[in-house]
Structure formats: C-alpha cells, structure tokens
Design a protein around this motif. Structure first.
Motif, short mmCIF file in Angstrom:
data_model
loop_
_atom_site.label_atom_id
_atom_site.label_comp_id
_atom_site.label_asym_id
_atom_site.label_seq_id
_atom_site.Cartn_x
_atom_site.Cartn_y
_atom_site.Cartn_z
N ILE A 752 0.85 -1.18 0.00
CA ILE A 752 0.00 0.00 0.00
C ILE A 752 0.89 1.24 0.00
CG2 ILE A 752 -0.23 0.07 2.53
CD1 ILE A 752 -3.13 1.11 2.01
N ALA A 753 0.54 2.21 -0.83
CA ALA A 753 1.35 3.43 -0.98
C ALA A 753 0.48 4.66 -0.83
CB ALA A 753 2.06 3.44 -2.33
N LEU A 754 0.99 5.67 -0.15
CA LEU A 754 0.34 6.96 0.00
C LEU A 754 1.28 8.03 -0.54
CD1 LEU A 754 -0.99 6.58 3.66
CD2 LEU A 754 -2.23 6.10 1.54
N GLU A 755 0.73 8.99 -1.27
CA GLU A 755 1.57 10.03 -1.87
C GLU A 755 0.86 11.37 -1.85
OE1 GLU A 755 4.29 10.85 -5.86
OE2 GLU A 755 2.58 9.48 -5.99
N CYS A 756 1.63 12.41 -1.61
CA CYS A 756 1.16 13.78 -1.74
C CYS A 756 2.04 14.48 -2.77
CB CYS A 756 1.21 14.52 -0.41
SG CYS A 756 0.68 16.25 -0.52
N THR A 757 1.48 14.86 -3.89
CA THR A 757 2.23 15.55 -4.92
C THR A 757 2.05 17.06 -4.79
OG1 THR A 757 0.41 15.42 -6.50
CG2 THR A 757 1.97 13.61 -6.50
N ASN A 758 3.13 17.78 -5.08
CA ASN A 758 3.12 19.25 -4.98
C ASN A 758 2.56 19.69 -3.63
OD1 ASN A 758 3.28 21.97 -5.57
ND2 ASN A 758 1.71 21.95 -7.17
N PHE A 759 3.13 19.12 -2.55
CA PHE A 759 2.55 19.37 -1.23
C PHE A 759 2.69 20.82 -0.76
CE2 PHE A 759 6.76 17.45 -0.13
CZ PHE A 759 7.32 18.49 0.59
N LEU A 760 3.52 21.61 -1.42
CA LEU A 760 3.59 23.05 -1.11
C LEU A 760 2.55 23.85 -1.88
CD1 LEU A 760 7.46 23.59 -1.01
CD2 LEU A 760 5.91 23.16 0.90
#
Length: 786
Positions: A752-760
């Motif tokens: 299982i993978a969690l990702e936040c892209t462009n978190f800024l």
C-alpha cells in the motif's frame, strides 16, 4: 507494401530452418536471508564466465545457459558466498538461503552485472531505470522518467493531457518510443507513457542523442525503450489507486503457464479515469453578472479523461524451435473532453476527442538461428487506429463555465464538425545479431512502418476528404568490439533511411502547403555513427559517441491531429550531428556503501529543426522547419546507496539551444539569430531521498519513506528579441515537492502506498504556460501473487 511482403516471406521461409538449432535451459529461483526476507542485488553467476545476473527486489533471479555441468557463485556484500556445482539438463528452479557474515569483506569479486547496469556502462549515453523497485508507488511512467538526468517531461494539464518529453534539448517527435523494441504506436496512437500499465514494465532504457541502429528508428533526440516483464512462473499482479480530482486507476498483469504443453498466456489490463477538476489560479473569468471580467480561481469544468488498454498474449518460450514465440491482440480506447486549446486563454466547453485502436502482432526470437551465436528477432504488427474530434458547439466559453453564443465552432472557428481520422499502421521488423566471437559482433536491422491517413467529416461539407500515407524503410548495420578483457567497447554503425510519403489532401493549401507537395515521392538519406567506452577501473570510465542522424517527419507533423495541430505537408526531415562525452563510475568506499556518478557533455547541430509554432489567435499549433539550431549542454548525477536501505540522488541539467538562422528568406538579418529557443526549459534539476525499514511490525514487512524535489529555472515563452525583455511573457521558475510512503508485507505480496504531490501547492506551469494541478493526494494498493 513490397518491403512488407519481402520481410513476411523471409519470416515464413526461415522459420522452419531454425527447428534444428541448439537448445538452452533456464535456472531460476529466489535468494533469501536467514530471516526469510528476499535479498535484492545478489550476484548469481557462472564461474569462469561473464554470464551472470542480479536478483530483483523480490529476491528472484533467472539465468540462461547451455545444458551441462556448471559451477554457480552466489555473492552479496555482508553475506557468506555460496558456491555449488550443478548438472542442469532442463529448466530448473532452485532457491538459496544466504547467511550474514559478521566479518567486513575487503573486496568482493563481481561475476555478473544486472541488465540495467550493463546498459548504463555501454558505449552510448543512456539512462537505465529499474521500474520494479518503485512500482508500488508509481502512478505512471512519466513520474519516474521526469526525474532522470537530462530528461524533462512537460505536461499540458492533469491526467491524460498531452505531454512533451525532452532529451538533451531535443523534444517532441524527435524522441521515439518503443515497447520491447517495437514502436509504442503499434498499441494505438492514444497509448503513451502516461497510460501504459506500470505493472507490465520491468525497466526503461532512455538513449540520449545517439540511438543504436538495432532499434531501427529515425530518432533525432533520443529514444525511450520500455522493457516488459518476462517472468518464468505463474503470477498475478493487480493494483488500484484513487486520488484527488476524482482520479482512479487500475492495472492487472498476469501470467499462466500450462505445465504439460508449456503454453504461456499473459493478460494485461490498464484503466485510467479522472475528471481533472482541479482549480485554476488567477485566470480571467466573468463575474456573477457576466458583464465584467475579473481574475479568480475557478475549477476546470470540461476536462474528463478515460483510457483503457487490454491485451492478451499467448506463446511459448525455451523450445528447440524458438526461444520465444508469441502472438498478441490488444485494444485501446481513449475518451477526452477538451478544456483548452494550445494556449490557456482558449477555453472549450463541449469539444471532445475520442479514439480507439485494435492491434494484432506476432514476435519470434531464436538464439543459434541458422548457425551458432546468431540470434533472430522478428516482429509483424498491424494496427487499426481511429480517432474522432467532435466540435459542434457554436459557443465561446469562459473560465467561469459560462458562454456566449457565437457564429463559429470552438476549436477551428469554422463550421460544425465531426472529424474522423483513420490511421492504420503496419510494422515489420527483423533484427539479426551475430556474435563472431567474444570480441567481435555484427547486427543487421530492418524496419518498415506504413501509416495511413484516411480523413473525412460527417458535418462540415467544406472539408475535402483525403487518404494520405507515409511509408518509411530503415536499414541499420552495426559492428561491435569488446577488447582488453571487456575494458574497451567500440560500436560502429550506419543507417539508411527511405521516406515515401503519398500526399493527397488539398484543403487549406495556404496554411498546409498542400499546393506545393502532391502525390507520391521517394527520398533516401544516410546516417552513421560510432561509440567508444573504456573502463580504467570501477570508479572511473569514459565514453564518447557520435552520430549523423536523420529524423523523418511523422504523420502528426505532416498531416496534423484533427484538433489543435494544422498539417504542414511541406516539412523537411531534420538532420543532426550529435556528440556525447561522459565520465562515470561506481565507487564502493566500504562494505554496503555504493556511490555512482556520471557527468555528460553534449553537442547537437540540427538543420531543418522541426518545432511547434503557436497561432495564439486561433489556439492552434503547426510544426515548422527552423533552418538551424545548435544545442550544447552538460549534465551530472550522483547517487548513493547504503545497504539497500538509504538511497540518495541528485542531478542537474543545463541545455543551451540557440537559433542559428542569420538571414530570413528575404535576405534581411534575422532578429532571432543566436536567441535561446523559446518555450523550452534550459536549466533544471531534481533530488530524491528514501529510506527502507526492514522487518517492521512483522517478519518480511518493509516501510519505505521517500521524497522528491524538482526545480526548473524560468524561461521565455516567445523569442527574446521580440518585445520588451522586462515585460514579455515568461514561464516562471518551478519548485515542486512530493512525498510518499509505501508499506509491503508478506514478502511483497501486499503493498500500500500513499503520496502527496506538490505538497507546497505551488502554481505549476509547463507548455505555453498551461497550468498543472496543485496539491493532490493519492493512495495505491497492489497485490502480487506467484
């Protein structure tokens, strides 16, 4: 068509001759530690030979050899070496368990190298990416490709948007795409790096500048070759991901082996969907009354995307008559709502583009074909490709979602239109490789591709139907050397390009040039090149390569795309002299510590450079020839690995592309001479860091935490010489940060993978300042059973 028939007859005639060729066997299995955890990057090699391989991230290996007795060496830094003699007469599965060695080893002799490492250490400038190690968190291929040295992927929006990939300053159609050495277009013109199922992929090879003749292509800027998995046992690999902006994705890749006959069946399915309803930032829109223009942050309202790729492949491997023989059938479909034209000020609210493609193909590989050490790889493929652009609304839309009634349709500003493009594609490829001895080898490659262009319109009576065709024949011959115990590798090659377009369209002649080019023509072009690599010792090696290359215009450039690209049938082929010089090496300062570095300088002298010209008033593009462009640059990468746990990487690329046209066609000096080519990043870089915790929470459990950073220096949207430098449009600098976490358990069965892209939540731009999504969240679940 005659070339196609010749290749087909050769394929049929030579097929029976290979039945008497020698057989080979395959040894495969897994290598694990005493705790049961799979061990990656273990060297599995045959003693006193150069034959060997590395285990993958699941501890699996596969090694091909001749039947007989062999002494096998299994080594990994920090573990006791295993040495065993085996008598192997048929395909065999054998697992190993390695014990940790508490004594620090002063040196380890490496008997074999992974395919990825061998490619990176070849004579050509190439990036080799191991996709398997990152497959749990990858959404699509563009994510990993965009983080590699010298590569820049520029997307026009969210999921499913058109994108442009640049290699060492050359981009667009100067870069060719392959899947297992066959043009990716064979799966359909709507199949790209962005929607190809990632579960299908083993690794990616990115050739920069100089492209091997064995790929049989006319690429100018480089080539991307996607290598799919070749497993030996039954498996099921399925994943599902969900994310912001109503984004969903599902992939399935499997293999079933019928033990009695050896028949292998491989089904593959990939599905992508997104509404792409992210917010635009600071764009012009109307207020609530509709009478005044204001700047706001509206959501995109007409940018839905759906794609499907389904494939079934069946065949056999390891037979006396074929190392590999497969037939396959695939279907791909894409439905896309169109939100903007080629510039952000053009807003669409009803136009859409739909496409589907059917493909049937066959491939045949045989080692010891006709004679010992000769290998044949042959492919036949045909694709029925059909796209429809629907543009029937007489409306002018705004970013608030409202519209006013107009007298013209949205895209072209003409009559209502349902435009059909049928582009059947036929590919025939034959690659003959002969290893004279351990020092000398030859390769002969022939590639035929024919693209049709049957176009018509259901509504627009003023549109003139036509049925054009573009046919290419490419022949390549390569001679390779391996000298001084493999320390020196030399490659020399020549290519012959034959271009045979048949242009029949006559409409919009003042725009497309169809009044100047009509009927069938044939032209021939010659290319050639060489590469050299010399290894002084492991931490220091040098390689240099040169190619005089030719790139023939593709159907999209010559004939348009039916929506946002005008045809230009008078386009001339690009020609370029490419030079690469690189220093690279692998340094192991201590046990379990590995440092890899590479620095590369390059020159590209391009004549008849094909680039896009934007017609802002209409929101349309057209490909045009620029007489000459010079590109020079330098790039570098450093990566560090500790014990397979901590990985660090950073790279930077500088690309200086300048216009070399001193005088215009009327003889007057050109204002853009020696200007930077506009709308093209010239300085960018990226960095990555990840750490893996092993045996976390349970035996075999792994937690990987990672983050990436990408930076792009600002660049001008149009030529520097035009307008006031201080006020002219520019694409601002980009600083994009992503973070991800992946947990795997049951020895990588569940992930299982969690990702936040462009978190800024930075405002991100790319082509022609088209905005990309802001902060987004994604989750992916993957199960692998074998």
């Amino acid at each position: 068509m005659r070339g196609f028939i010749h290749v087909f007859l050769l394929f049929i005639c030579l097929f029976p001759v290979s039945l008497a060729a020698q057989d080979r066997v395959t040894l495969s299995g897994e290598v694990r530690g005493e705790d049961g955890a799979p061990l990656p990057t273990v060297t599995v090699a045959i003693e006193n030979t150069t034959a060997g391989t590395y285990t993958d991230d699941r501890g699996r290996y596969s090694l091909s050899m001749k039947p007989g007795k062999h002494t096998l060496i299994i080594t990994l830094l920090g573990y006791n070496t295993i040495k065993t003699t085996l008598d192997i007469r048929r395909n065999k599965t054998l697992d190993f368990v390695m014990a940790e060695n508490s004594v620090t080893l002063n040196s380890v002799e490496v008997y074999g190298k992974s395919k990825t490492q061998k490619i990176k250490e070849g004579a050509f400038s190439v990036n080799a990416l191991d996709v398997k190690s990152q497959i749990n968190s990858l959404k699509n291929l563009t994510d990993i490709v965009n983080r590699t040295t010298g590569i820049k992927v520029r997307e026009e929006g969210g999921v499913g948007s058109d994108f442009d990939l640049s290699i060492n300053g050359l981009s667009g159609n100067s870069v060719r795409y392959f899947i297992d050495g066959v043009p990716l277009d064979s799966k359909g013109s709507n199949v790209t790096l962005a929607n190809l199922p990632v579960n299908l992929i083993d690794r990616v090879e990115i050739y920069k500048g100089v492209v091997p003749a064995s790929l049989g292509t006319d690429a100018l800027g480089g080539a991307v070759n996607i290598i799919t998995k070749a497993e030996k046992e039954n498996f099921l690999d399925a994943s599902y991901s969900i994310g912001s902006f109503h984004t969903h994705s599902a992939d399935l890749n499997a293999q079933f082996v019928e033990q009695r006959t050896g028949l292998i069946v491989r089904p593959t399915v990939g599905i992508n969907y997104s509404k792409n309803d992210y917010r635009m930032k600071d764009v012009q829109m109307r207020d609530e009354t509709g009478d005044q223009f204001i700047y706001g942050n509206p959501k995109r309202f007409h940018d839905g995307y759906f794609s499907l790729l389904a494939q079934i492949e069946a065949g056999m491997v390891g037979k006396f008559w074929a190392d590999e023989f497969f037939v396959s059938a695939s279907y791909s479909k894409t439905d896309k709502e169109l939100q903007t034209g080629s510039v952000q000020t053009k807003v669409y609210g009803m136009a859409e583009r739909n496409s589907d493609a059917w493909n049937v193909s066959a491939r045949y590989n045989k080692h010891n074909f006709l004679t010992e050490n000769m290998t044949l790889k042959a492919t036949l493929s045909h694709t029925w490709d059909h796209s429809i652009t629907i543009d029937t609304a007489y409306r002018k839309y705004y970013w608030d979602g409202g519209y006013i009634v107009s007298q013209r349709n949205e895209i072209r500003g003409g009559e209502r239109s349902i435009r059909h493009y049928k582009r059947p594609l036929t590919i025939a490829r034959a690659n003959l490789d002969y290893q004279l001895n351990e020092h000398h080898g030859f390769n002969l490659n022939y590639n035929l591709s024919r693209t049709g262009n049957d176009r018509y319109d259901d509504l627009d009576q003023s549109f003139e139907p036509s049925n054009d065709a573009v046919t290419k024949h490419i022949v390549g011959l390569t001679y390779s050397q391996s000298l001084f115990d493999g320390k020196m590798q030399n490659v020399f090659f020549a290519k012959d390009y034959v271009n045979h377009p048949n242009i029949r369209q006559t409409d919009q002649s003042t725009v497309t040039g169809s009044d100047k080019v009509q009927g069938s023509t044939t032209k021939n072009y010659l290319g050639y090149g060489a590469g050299l690599r010399y290894t002084f010792f492991n931490p220091l090696a040098v390689k240099i390569s040169y190619e005089h290359s030719v790139r023939l215009p593709i159907a999209r450039e010559l004939l348009g795309n039916g929506t946002t690209v005008y045809a230009n049938v008078a386009l001339e082929p690009e020609k370029s002299n490419n030079v690469n010089l690189a220093l690279f090496g692998t340094w192991r300062p201590a046990a379990r510590h590995t440092v890899y570095y590479e620095t590369n300088g390059f020159l590209r002298y391009v004549d008849n450079y094909i680039q896009t010209s934007v017609i802002e008033k209409e929101g349309m593009l057209q490909y045009v020839n620029d007489p000459a462009v010079h590109i020079k640059g330098v790039e570098g990468e450093v990566s560090y690995d500790w014990d397979g746990r901590l990985q660090l990487m950073a790279n930077v690329s500088y690309q200086d592309a300048r216009d070399q046209q001193k005088y215009k066609e009327d003889g007057k000096p050109s204002a853009t001479y020696n200007n930077h080519v506009p709308n093209r990043p010239w300085l960018f870089g990226s960095a990555e860091a990840s750490y893996t915790f092993r045996n976390l929470w349970q035996q075999g459990g792994k937690l990987r935490l990672g983050c990436t950073f990408q930076w792009v220096h600002w660049y001008f949207l149009t030529w520097e010489a035009y307008g006031n430098r201080d006020t002219k449009a520019r694409i601002p600098s980009q600083h994009i940060c992503n973070a991800n976490a992946t947990y795997s358990w049951k020895h990588d069965r569940y992930n299982i993978a969690l990702e936040c892209t462009n978190f800024l939540d930075e405002t991100a731009y790319d082509n022609y300042k088209l905005q990309k999504p802001g902060r987004a969240f994604f989750a992916k679940f993957r199960v692998f059973i074998n």
